[in-house]
Design a protein around this motif. Structure first.
Motif, PDB file in Angstrom:
ATOM      1  N   ASP A  83       0.824  -1.205  -0.172  1.00  0.00           N
ATOM      2  CA  ASP A  83      -0.157  -0.065  -0.041  1.00  0.00           C
ATOM      3  C   ASP A  83       0.703   1.280   0.247  1.00  0.00           C
ATOM      4  N   MET A  84       1.810   1.171   0.839  1.00  0.00           N
ATOM      5  CA  MET A  84       2.794   2.411   0.773  1.00  0.00           C
ATOM      6  C   MET A  84       3.479   2.521  -0.417  1.00  0.00           C
ATOM      7  N   ALA A  85       3.986   1.528  -1.006  1.00  0.00           N
ATOM      8  CA  ALA A  85       4.480   1.585  -2.328  1.00  0.00           C
ATOM      9  C   ALA A  85       3.645   2.100  -3.495  1.00  0.00           C
ATOM     10  N   LEU A  86       2.530   1.809  -3.374  1.00  0.00           N
ATOM     11  CA  LEU A  86       1.556   2.238  -4.586  1.00  0.00           C
ATOM     12  C   LEU A  86       1.003   3.472  -4.287  1.00  0.00           C
ATOM     13  N   ASP A  87       0.848   3.764  -2.954  1.00  0.00           N
ATOM     14  CA  ASP A  87       0.606   5.319  -2.523  1.00  0.00           C
ATOM     15  C   ASP A  87       1.526   6.288  -3.048  1.00  0.00           C
ATOM     16  N   ASP A  88       2.681   5.895  -3.154  1.00  0.00           N
ATOM     17  CA  ASP A  88       3.842   6.634  -3.391  1.00  0.00           C
ATOM     18  C   ASP A  88       4.331   6.676  -4.829  1.00  0.00           C
ATOM     19  N   GLY A  89       3.361   5.879  -5.829  1.00  0.00           N
ATOM     20  CA  GLY A  89       3.411   6.040  -6.818  1.00  0.00           C
ATOM     21  C   GLY A  89       4.440   5.143  -7.906  1.00  0.00           C
ATOM     22  N   LEU A  90       5.016   4.171  -7.105  1.00  0.00           N
ATOM     23  CA  LEU A  90       6.149   3.109  -7.421  1.00  0.00           C
ATOM     24  C   LEU A  90       5.412   2.518  -8.619  1.00  0.00           C
ATOM     25  N   PRO A  91       6.285   2.446  -9.840  1.00  0.00           N
ATOM     26  CA  PRO A  91       5.841   1.742 -11.076  1.00  0.00           C
ATOM     27  C   PRO A  91       6.010   0.290 -10.947  1.00  0.00           C
ATOM     28  N   LEU A  92       6.916  -0.204 -10.206  1.00  0.00           N
ATOM     29  CA  LEU A  92       7.254  -1.738 -10.387  1.00  0.00           C
ATOM     30  C   LEU A  92       7.958  -1.998  -8.893  1.00  0.00           C
ATOM     31  N   LEU A  93       7.285  -2.951  -8.321  1.00  0.00           N
ATOM     32  CA  LEU A  93       7.527  -3.536  -6.959  1.00  0.00           C
ATOM     33  C   LEU A  93       8.783  -4.819  -7.465  1.00  0.00           C
ATOM     34  N   VAL A  94       9.838  -4.719  -6.551  1.00  0.00           N
ATOM     35  CA  VAL A  94      10.605  -5.821  -6.562  1.00  0.00           C
ATOM     36  C   VAL A  94      10.533  -6.642  -5.469  1.00  0.00           C
ATOM     37  N   LEU A  95      10.081  -7.911  -5.472  1.00  0.00           N
ATOM     38  CA  LEU A  95       9.821  -8.903  -4.365  1.00  0.00           C
ATOM     39  C   LEU A  95      11.199 -10.031  -4.402  1.00  0.00           C
ATOM     40  N   SER A  96      11.730 -10.375  -3.350  1.00  0.00           N
ATOM     41  CA  SER A  96      12.706 -11.402  -3.389  1.00  0.00           C
ATOM     42  C   SER A  96      12.914 -12.288  -2.163  1.00  0.00           C
ATOM     43  N   PHE A  97      13.614 -13.431  -2.349  1.00  0.00           N
ATOM     44  CA  PHE A  97      13.909 -14.121  -1.455  1.00  0.00           C
ATOM     45  C   PHE A  97      15.177 -15.143  -1.612  1.00  0.00           C
ATOM     46  N   HIS A  98      15.671 -15.944  -0.667  1.00  0.00           N
ATOM     47  CA  HIS A  98      16.706 -16.887  -1.060  1.00  0.00           C
ATOM     48  C   HIS A  98      16.064 -18.203  -1.110  1.00  0.00           C
ATOM     49  N   SER A  99      16.553 -18.936  -1.915  1.00  0.00           N
ATOM     50  CA  SER A  99      16.019 -20.361  -2.380  1.00  0.00           C
ATOM     51  C   SER A  99      16.342 -21.339  -1.278  1.00  0.00           C
ATOM     52  N   PRO A 100      17.424 -20.983  -0.493  1.00  0.00           N
ATOM     53  CA  PRO A 100      17.229 -22.043   0.690  1.00  0.00           C
ATOM     54  C   PRO A 100      16.248 -21.761   1.675  1.00  0.00           C
ATOM     55  N   SER A 101      15.508 -20.916   1.576  1.00  0.00           N
ATOM     56  CA  SER A 101      14.194 -20.795   2.514  1.00  0.00           C
ATOM     57  C   SER A 101      13.120 -21.911   1.855  1.00  0.00           C
ATOM     58  N   LEU A 102      13.353 -22.361   0.808  1.00  0.00           N
ATOM     59  CA  LEU A 102      12.248 -23.314   0.306  1.00  0.00           C
ATOM     60  C   LEU A 102      12.413 -24.999   1.156  1.00  0.00           C
ATOM     61  N   ARG A 103      13.361 -24.909   1.737  1.00  0.00           N
ATOM     62  CA  ARG A 103      13.835 -26.025   2.478  1.00  0.00           C
ATOM     63  C   ARG A 103      13.906 -25.697   4.034  1.00  0.00           C
ATOM     64  N   THR A 104      13.553 -26.832   4.914  1.00  0.00           N
ATOM     65  CA  THR A 104      13.282 -26.455   6.482  1.00  0.00           C
ATOM     66  C   THR A 104      15.024 -26.397   6.745  1.00  0.00           C
ATOM     67  N   GLY A 105      15.527 -25.716   7.626  1.00  0.00           N
ATOM     68  CA  GLY A 105      16.809 -25.674   8.330  1.00  0.00           C
ATOM     69  C   GLY A 105      17.811 -24.972   7.442  1.00  0.00           C
ATOM     70  N   HIS A 106      17.562 -24.347   6.456  1.00  0.00           N
ATOM     71  CA  HIS A 106      18.521 -23.757   5.848  1.00  0.00           C
ATOM     72  C   HIS A 106      18.711 -22.179   5.771  1.00  0.00           C
ATOM     73  N   THR A 107      17.818 -21.398   6.502  1.00  0.00           N
ATOM     74  CA  THR A 107      17.925 -20.195   6.768  1.00  0.00           C
ATOM     75  C   THR A 107      17.422 -19.781   8.244  1.00  0.00           C
ATOM     76  N   PRO A 108      17.994 -18.744   8.843  1.00  0.00           N
ATOM     77  CA  PRO A 108      17.491 -18.369   9.943  1.00  0.00           C
ATOM     78  C   PRO A 108      15.964 -18.270  10.418  1.00  0.00           C
ATOM     79  N   ASN A 109      15.288 -17.906   9.552  1.00  0.00           N
ATOM     80  CA  ASN A 109      13.852 -17.773   9.543  1.00  0.00           C
ATOM     81  C   ASN A 109      12.752 -18.987   9.316  1.00  0.00           C
ATOM     82  N   VAL A 110      13.501 -19.991   8.414  1.00  0.00           N
ATOM     83  CA  VAL A 110      12.686 -21.257   7.961  1.00  0.00           C
ATOM     84  C   VAL A 110      13.363 -22.374   8.792  1.00  0.00           C
TER      85      VAL A 110
END
Length: 331
Positions: free
Chosen positions: A265-292
């Motif tokens: 919502d904040m990005a769109l309110d500011d008129g950002l034309p392109l949002l870039v989402l990201s994450f690290h592939s080790p997050s797709l498997r248990t135990g390979h990133t601190p938050n997964v």
């Protein structure tokens, strides 16, 4: 060619064909498994998580999203990874890019140190040689020429833009806006814009910063307040709890779906034309990133993506591809 380290002038901001609308790009730092609690090392990593990429790719196809896999050297050398992705790449259901993590990427002509883990801190010729070997390996093994780049650890340097332009890249997406890595020897992106911008007057190389916004009553002052509290993590937490100021990167790891929706919502309110989402592939498997740390965490990652994709659709933000971005940006 301007340095990626320098915030650009307003005149460098990119514009897009109105028909392009507002879009989002999903990027995946596609890399080997390693122990995040230990020093970075050339050896001792695993590659078992590659099997999870096939499931993730099918999930994205079901959602109508074309993921961009930013591939590093160990993944580029893995036959199974190429076998999984060649079909989707040919069919336009996936894209690949370059992710240079210098401690695992030949030539190994520099000691493995924290300083040298940022590719942009390396001598220019060594950064170029590592990049070139990786780009060529991806093109050979995945049968497609990559056009987008991200430095591992976001570690661009003064010579990176020139290296990328000479190496045929159309897009860099190493800038993690509103983050400062200088305390560890990395770049400071705290003053960089969120909107895409050109790194050169000839408009050969486009920068797509990762989307990180400020939320809260003080969000307009976030670019000044948040960096000033870099040594006062407790104060940042207090501001967040009070709803005064919070930094929200658009990533499913460490950020709730509700927080991400606020960020959108904040990005769109500011008129950002392109949002870039990201994450690290080790997050797709248990135990390979601190938050997964459990299967539930992996399930939550997929649930996060479903909710965020649905919300973006509701806000009429369509998924984009690298090819579409380059076709729509005005030169």
């Amino acid at each position: 060619m301007r340095s990626i380290l320098d915030p650009p002038p307003r005149s460098a901001l990119a514009s897009f064909d109105p028909a392009f609308g507002t879009r989002f790009l999903l990027t995946v730092d596609t890399e080997e498994e390693f122990d995040w609690s230990k020093p970075l090392a050339r050896e001792g990593h695993g590659l078992d998580l590659v099997h999870r990429i096939e499931k993730f790719q099918k999930f994205c196809e079901g959602e109508g999203v074309v993921p961009v896999y930013l591939i590093d050297w160990p993944i580029a050398q893995l036959k199974l990874a190429a076998e999984i992705l060649r079909g989707p790449l040919r069919e336009g259901k996936a894209e690949v890019g370059v992710q240079l993590r210098p401690w695992v990427n030949p030539p190994f002509d520099a000691e493995s140190t924290p300083h040298n883990s940022f590719a942009g801190d390396l001598p220019q010729e060594l950064e170029r040689a590592k990049f070139t070997q990786l780009r060529d390996a991806i093109e050979k093994n995945f049968e497609v020429a990559p056009a987008i780049y991200r430095a591992g650890r976001y570690g661009v340097g003064p010579n990176s833009a020139e290296t990328l332009a000479e190496g045929g890249m159309a897009i860099d997406t190493s800038v993690r806006a509103n983050f400062d890595y200088s305390a560890g020897g990395g770049p400071d992106f705290s003053r960089h814009p969120l909107a895409p911008y050109w790194l050169d007057d000839a408009k050969r190389l486009l920068e797509l910063p990762l989307t990180t916004v400020y939320w809260g009553m003080l969000r307009r002052q976030g670019p000044w307040i948040y960096p000033a509290l870099s040594q006062l993590g407790a104060m940042r937490a207090v501001l967040s709890r009070l709803g005064l100021l919070e930094r929200i990167p658009l990533t499913p790891v460490g950020v709730t779906a509700d927080e991400a929706i606020c960020g959108i919502d904040m990005a769109l309110d500011d008129g950002l034309p392109l949002l870039v989402l990201s994450f690290h592939s080790p997050s797709l498997r248990t135990g390979h990133t601190p938050n997964v740390r459990s299967d539930d965490d992996v399930d939550n990652l997929y649930d996060w993506l479903r909710r965020v994709f649905a919300y973006l659709e509701m806000r009429r933000v369509k998924p984009a591809t690298v090819r579409e971005i380059m076709a729509a940006v005005k030169r």
